[in-house]
Structures are given as C-alpha cells and as structure tokens.
Design a protein around this motif. Sequence first.
Motif, short mmCIF file in Angstrom:
data_model
loop_
_atom_site.label_atom_id
_atom_site.label_comp_id
_atom_site.label_asym_id
_atom_site.label_seq_id
_atom_site.Cartn_x
_atom_site.Cartn_y
_atom_site.Cartn_z
N ASP A 56 0.76 -1.39 0.10
CA ASP A 56 0.03 -0.04 -0.08
C ASP A 56 0.88 1.21 0.00
OD1 ASP A 56 -2.31 -1.46 -0.12
OD2 ASP A 56 -2.68 -1.29 1.84
N ASP A 57 1.77 1.28 0.79
CA ASP A 57 2.77 2.28 0.59
C ASP A 57 3.51 2.56 -0.59
OD1 ASP A 57 1.98 3.13 3.53
OD2 ASP A 57 3.82 2.22 4.18
N GLN A 59 2.27 1.68 -3.21
CA GLN A 59 1.29 2.18 -4.33
C GLN A 59 1.19 3.80 -4.04
OE1 GLN A 59 0.07 0.86 -7.19
NE2 GLN A 59 1.34 -0.60 -6.65
N ARG A 60 1.21 4.31 -2.84
CA ARG A 60 1.14 5.56 -2.66
C ARG A 60 2.45 6.50 -2.93
NH1 ARG A 60 -2.09 3.85 1.71
NH2 ARG A 60 -0.27 3.60 3.04
#
Length: 97
Positions: A56-57, A59-60
Amino acid sequence: MELARLGTMTTSHETDWMNHPKLRELVDVATSLAVAERMTLLKGLIPGVARELTPDDFQRFVAELRLKGERFYDARTHPGEGGVARHVLGERDLEAR
C-alpha cells in the motif's frame, strides 16, 4: 528544465530536512545523464524502495511520482502563471499544508 542548478530540493518547511548536500550531489550527477540512463537509474532503484515499503505504501509512492509528473506538465503549459493557473493539485493541496 535543469534541476542541478535549483538552489534547494524542497519547497516546504516540512521537507527542509531533505535538502542534504549528498542528495543534491546525487541529483546533480543523475541530471547530467541522458534521459534513457536516468530512466534506467530510476528502474534500478525501485526494487530497493519496494522492499522497504508495504504494498500500500509503495502504491502511494507511485501515485506521488505520477502527481509530480502531472504537476510538471501542468506547469509547463502555464509558464510564468504560478499555481493559480494550474489544474493539477499539488502535494501541499492534497495534504492540506
């Protein structure tokens, strides 16, 4: 645009700590490379960055890179007009800084 001659790498007090001489030196050297070499350098850095982030990080982070490019192209189509004329929100806008 020549990044090597910009006085600072950051435009925010929140990120002033990133204006490190060694980082500036690396950016200056990378900027002197041909675009294909810079792209290869970026691709070479990705596995190490991804390894240290959660999916997730990561992708951010990718979204931040995309935003950086979109802001660049938006600014280029509105030379000398500043942020008021731009259509793409910046990091500070998104983070309410």
